[in-house]
Design a protein around this motif. Structure first.
Motif, PDB file in Angstrom:
ATOM      1  N   GLU A   1     -62.167  -5.310 110.880  1.00 14.11           N
ATOM      2  CA  GLU A   1     -62.216  -5.270 112.351  1.00 14.11           C
ATOM      3  C   GLU A   1     -62.645  -3.799 113.064  1.00 14.11           C
ATOM      4  OE1 GLU A   1     -62.458  -6.280 116.354  1.00 14.11           O
ATOM      5  OE2 GLU A   1     -63.138  -7.555 114.546  1.00 14.11           O
ATOM      6  N   ILE A   2     -62.086  -3.107 112.705  1.00  9.41           N
ATOM      7  CA  ILE A   2     -62.152  -1.783 113.281  1.00  9.41           C
ATOM      8  C   ILE A   2     -63.562  -1.082 112.821  1.00  9.41           C
ATOM      9  CG2 ILE A   2     -61.559   0.668 113.537  1.00  9.41           C
ATOM     10  CD1 ILE A   2     -59.676  -1.640 115.115  1.00  9.41           C
ATOM     11  N   LEU A   3     -63.850  -1.475 111.421  1.00  8.24           N
ATOM     12  CA  LEU A   3     -64.896  -0.924 111.145  1.00  8.24           C
ATOM     13  C   LEU A   3     -66.330  -1.531 111.727  1.00  8.24           C
ATOM     14  CD1 LEU A   3     -66.515   1.047 109.198  1.00  8.24           C
ATOM     15  CD2 LEU A   3     -66.431  -0.740 107.423  1.00  8.24           C
ATOM     16  N   ARG A   4     -66.027  -2.876 112.013  1.00  6.28           N
ATOM     17  CA  ARG A   4     -66.904  -3.711 112.467  1.00  6.28           C
ATOM     18  C   ARG A   4     -67.367  -3.244 114.226  1.00  6.28           C
ATOM     19  NH1 ARG A   4     -66.549 -10.144 113.603  1.00  6.28           N
ATOM     20  NH2 ARG A   4     -64.663  -9.474 114.995  1.00  6.28           N
TER      21      ARG A   4
ATOM     22  N   GLU B   1     -73.289  -4.067 108.541  1.00  7.97           N
ATOM     23  CA  GLU B   1     -72.897  -4.948 107.544  1.00  7.97           C
ATOM     24  C   GLU B   1     -73.017  -4.443 106.144  1.00  7.97           C
ATOM     25  OE1 GLU B   1     -71.760  -7.870 108.208  1.00  7.97           O
ATOM     26  OE2 GLU B   1     -72.181  -7.977 110.196  1.00  7.97           O
ATOM     27  N   GLU B   2     -73.991  -3.591 105.999  1.00  7.50           N
ATOM     28  CA  GLU B   2     -73.825  -2.741 104.767  1.00  7.50           C
ATOM     29  C   GLU B   2     -72.725  -1.920 104.287  1.00  7.50           C
ATOM     30  OE1 GLU B   2     -76.724   0.186 102.222  1.00  7.50           O
ATOM     31  OE2 GLU B   2     -77.195  -0.311 104.225  1.00  7.50           O
ATOM     32  N   LEU B   3     -72.245  -1.440 105.386  1.00  4.60           N
ATOM     33  CA  LEU B   3     -70.848  -0.632 105.363  1.00  4.60           C
ATOM     34  C   LEU B   3     -69.690  -1.459 105.062  1.00  4.60           C
ATOM     35  CD1 LEU B   3     -70.414   2.511 105.299  1.00  4.60           C
ATOM     36  CD2 LEU B   3     -69.847   2.296 107.844  1.00  4.60           C
ATOM     37  N   ILE B   4     -69.648  -2.553 106.248  1.00  2.00           N
ATOM     38  CA  ILE B   4     -68.541  -3.667 105.904  1.00  2.00           C
ATOM     39  C   ILE B   4     -68.445  -4.178 104.370  1.00  2.00           C
ATOM     40  CG2 ILE B   4     -67.636  -5.592 106.893  1.00  2.00           C
ATOM     41  CD1 ILE B   4     -68.999  -4.877 109.496  1.00  2.00           C
ATOM     42  N   SER B   5     -69.580  -4.637 104.213  1.00  2.00           N
ATOM     43  CA  SER B   5     -69.747  -5.110 102.791  1.00  2.00           C
ATOM     44  C   SER B   5     -69.312  -4.485 101.348  1.00  2.00           C
ATOM     45  CB  SER B   5     -71.350  -5.733 102.542  1.00  2.00           C
ATOM     46  OG  SER B   5     -71.452  -6.371 101.324  1.00  2.00           O
ATOM     47  N   ALA B   6     -69.941  -3.175 101.649  1.00  2.00           N
ATOM     48  CA  ALA B   6     -69.311  -2.180 100.532  1.00  2.00           C
ATOM     49  C   ALA B   6     -67.959  -2.135 100.663  1.00  2.00           C
ATOM     50  CB  ALA B   6     -69.791  -1.001 100.819  1.00  2.00           C
TER      51      ALA B   6
ATOM     52  N   MET C   1     -80.386   3.428 107.614  1.00  2.00           N
ATOM     53  CA  MET C   1     -79.950   3.273 106.425  1.00  2.00           C
ATOM     54  C   MET C   1     -78.586   3.921 106.086  1.00  2.00           C
ATOM     55  SD  MET C   1     -81.890   3.835 102.754  1.00  2.00           S
ATOM     56  CE  MET C   1     -81.003   3.234 101.274  1.00  2.00           C
ATOM     57  N   THR C   2     -77.654   2.994 105.310  1.00  2.00           N
ATOM     58  CA  THR C   2     -76.381   3.669 105.113  1.00  2.00           C
ATOM     59  C   THR C   2     -76.460   4.448 103.853  1.00  2.00           C
ATOM     60  OG1 THR C   2     -75.361   1.607 106.223  1.00  2.00           O
ATOM     61  CG2 THR C   2     -74.102   2.978 104.792  1.00  2.00           C
ATOM     62  N   THR C   3     -75.705   5.519 103.974  1.00  2.00           N
ATOM     63  CA  THR C   3     -75.876   6.446 102.628  1.00  2.00           C
ATOM     64  C   THR C   3     -74.496   6.305 101.860  1.00  2.00           C
ATOM     65  OG1 THR C   3     -74.797   8.279 103.861  1.00  2.00           O
ATOM     66  CG2 THR C   3     -77.257   8.236 103.849  1.00  2.00           C
ATOM     67  N   GLN C   4     -74.504   6.791 100.573  1.00  2.00           N
ATOM     68  CA  GLN C   4     -73.097   6.502  99.905  1.00  2.00           C
ATOM     69  C   GLN C   4     -72.140   7.529 100.257  1.00  2.00           C
ATOM     70  OE1 GLN C   4     -72.711   4.511  97.176  1.00  2.00           O
ATOM     71  NE2 GLN C   4     -70.515   5.252  97.351  1.00  2.00           N
ATOM     72  N   GLN C   5     -72.758   8.644 101.028  1.00  2.00           N
ATOM     73  CA  GLN C   5     -71.695   9.493 101.559  1.00  2.00           C
ATOM     74  C   GLN C   5     -70.657   8.991 102.774  1.00  2.00           C
ATOM     75  OE1 GLN C   5     -74.764  10.595 100.982  1.00  2.00           O
ATOM     76  NE2 GLN C   5     -74.591  12.086  99.360  1.00  2.00           N
ATOM     77  N   GLU C   6     -71.589   8.083 103.446  1.00  2.00           N
ATOM     78  CA  GLU C   6     -70.860   7.421 104.671  1.00  2.00           C
ATOM     79  C   GLU C   6     -70.080   6.433 104.018  1.00  2.00           C
ATOM     80  OE1 GLU C   6     -73.929   6.824 108.625  1.00  2.00           O
ATOM     81  OE2 GLU C   6     -74.800   6.204 106.475  1.00  2.00           O
ATOM     82  N   ILE C   7     -70.440   5.755 102.990  1.00  2.00           N
ATOM     83  CA  ILE C   7     -69.420   4.629 102.568  1.00  2.00           C
ATOM     84  C   ILE C   7     -68.109   5.242 101.873  1.00  2.00           C
ATOM     85  CG2 ILE C   7     -69.072   3.174 100.493  1.00  2.00           C
ATOM     86  CD1 ILE C   7     -72.207   2.225 100.715  1.00  2.00           C
ATOM     87  N   SER C   8     -68.458   6.292 101.368  1.00  2.00           N
ATOM     88  CA  SER C   8     -67.515   7.164 100.619  1.00  2.00           C
ATOM     89  C   SER C   8     -66.351   7.755 101.975  1.00  2.00           C
ATOM     90  CB  SER C   8     -67.635   8.290  99.895  1.00  2.00           C
ATOM     91  OG  SER C   8     -68.548   7.899  98.677  1.00  2.00           O
ATOM     92  N   ALA C   9     -66.992   8.146 102.749  1.00  2.00           N
ATOM     93  CA  ALA C   9     -66.043   8.896 103.802  1.00  2.00           C
ATOM     94  C   ALA C   9     -65.414   7.575 104.480  1.00  2.00           C
ATOM     95  CB  ALA C   9     -67.031   9.511 104.654  1.00  2.00           C
ATOM     96  N   VAL C  10     -65.775   6.629 104.835  1.00  2.00           N
ATOM     97  CA  VAL C  10     -64.916   5.617 105.558  1.00  2.00           C
ATOM     98  C   VAL C  10     -64.267   4.988 104.528  1.00  2.00           C
ATOM     99  CG1 VAL C  10     -65.401   3.033 106.254  1.00  2.00           C
ATOM    100  CG2 VAL C  10     -66.980   4.782 107.052  1.00  2.00           C
ATOM    101  N   GLN C  11     -64.375   4.826 103.280  1.00  2.00           N
ATOM    102  CA  GLN C  11     -63.352   4.472 102.520  1.00  2.00           C
ATOM    103  C   GLN C  11     -61.906   5.335 102.048  1.00  2.00           C
ATOM    104  OE1 GLN C  11     -65.737   3.776  98.927  1.00  2.00           O
ATOM    105  NE2 GLN C  11     -66.311   1.492  99.627  1.00  2.00           N
ATOM    106  N   ARG C  12     -62.411   6.783 102.376  1.00  2.00           N
ATOM    107  CA  ARG C  12     -61.185   7.728 102.208  1.00  2.00           C
ATOM    108  C   ARG C  12     -60.449   7.495 103.649  1.00  2.00           C
ATOM    109  NH1 ARG C  12     -65.320  11.402 100.493  1.00  2.00           N
ATOM    110  NH2 ARG C  12     -65.785  12.311 102.595  1.00  2.00           N
ATOM    111  N   VAL C  13     -60.937   7.227 104.650  1.00  4.50           N
ATOM    112  CA  VAL C  13     -60.127   6.791 105.807  1.00  4.50           C
ATOM    113  C   VAL C  13     -59.253   5.846 105.655  1.00  4.50           C
ATOM    114  CG1 VAL C  13     -60.184   6.045 108.225  1.00  4.50           C
ATOM    115  CG2 VAL C  13     -61.976   7.827 107.508  1.00  4.50           C
TER     116      VAL C  13
END
Length: 218
Positions: free
Chosen positions: A60-63, A75-80, A1-13
């Motif tokens: 594309e890189i995230l996928r 897909e959850e991370l990509i969609s966010a 399960m994708t956490t909010q911390q993962e989503i935030s970390a990826v978005q900061r990148v």
């Protein structure tokens, strides 16, 4: 399960590298921006093309990286990510870049150079092609500008790749630490220890009591 911390970390990148490369793309493309009058308008024109382009590259890189990491794209991370960085106004341009990426991946999934070349060509066409605000066929057909843009696209995708790998690995380590059992006290062992120590003290007292009574006369 994708956490909010993962989503935030990826978005900061994405925020960091897309912003740090913005001026490099502006310079490599020779996109004209006046010093005073009309500067804000021209910067907005460039940003309008750069935002969906950079978002498509990152998707594309995230996928690709999440598929390597867990066997299939997250897909959850990509969609966010897409929901936050691709508003409706930019969706048509984003879809165009994304369609190009998918086409090139289907043709040759092992050769990233074709994706890089295709993206830089499309980006330059949107900036200087016949439908641009200020068309410039000389820049559009310039081999020097094409090489410069290929380099910038490749560098951006490399930075995205490295950044995503680092943050995903950090988040995995955090998850593993959380799964480790926390410290606890074995109260049964503590009770046995206290009991044995107490018994030993009693035996020691009993053994020395008679000798003490004889020596000190009661």
């Amino acid at each position: 399960m994708t956490t909010q911390q993962e989503i935030s970390a990826v978005q900061r990148v994405y925020d960091h590298f897309s912003k740090s490369r913005y001026k490099s793309f502006l310079k490599a493309s020779d996109f004209y921006v006046p010093f005073f009058f009309g500067k804000k308008k021209r910067m907005a024109e460039f940003s309008k093309e750069y935002a969906p382009f950079a978002a498509a590259c990152f998707t594309e890189i995230l996928r690709n990286q999440t598929a390597k990491d867990s066997g299939e794209p997250n897909e959850e991370l990509i969609s966010a990510f897409v929901n936050k960085y691709v508003p409706e106004a930019l969706k048509p341009a984003y879809d165009e870049y994304w369609a190009l990426i998918c086409t090139e991946v289907d043709k040759n999934p092992e050769d990233a150079r074709q994706i890089v070349s295709g993206l830089s060509t499309l980006f330059m066409y949107k900036l200087f092609g016949p439908n641009a605000e200020q068309p410039d066929p000389d820049i559009l057909n310039s081999h020097r500008h094409q090489v410069a843009m290929d380099f910038q696209v490749g560098s951006l995708m490399f930075e995205f790749t490295h950044g995503i790998k680092v943050v995903l690995e950090k988040e995995k380590k955090k998850k593993r630490k959380k799964k480790l059992p926390s410290d606890f006290y074995d109260y049964n062992l503590l009770a046995c220890t206290i009991l044995l120590v107490s018994f030993g003290l009693i035996m020691l007292y009993s053994a020395s009591a008679y000798e003490a009574a004889s020596t000190f006369k009661g």
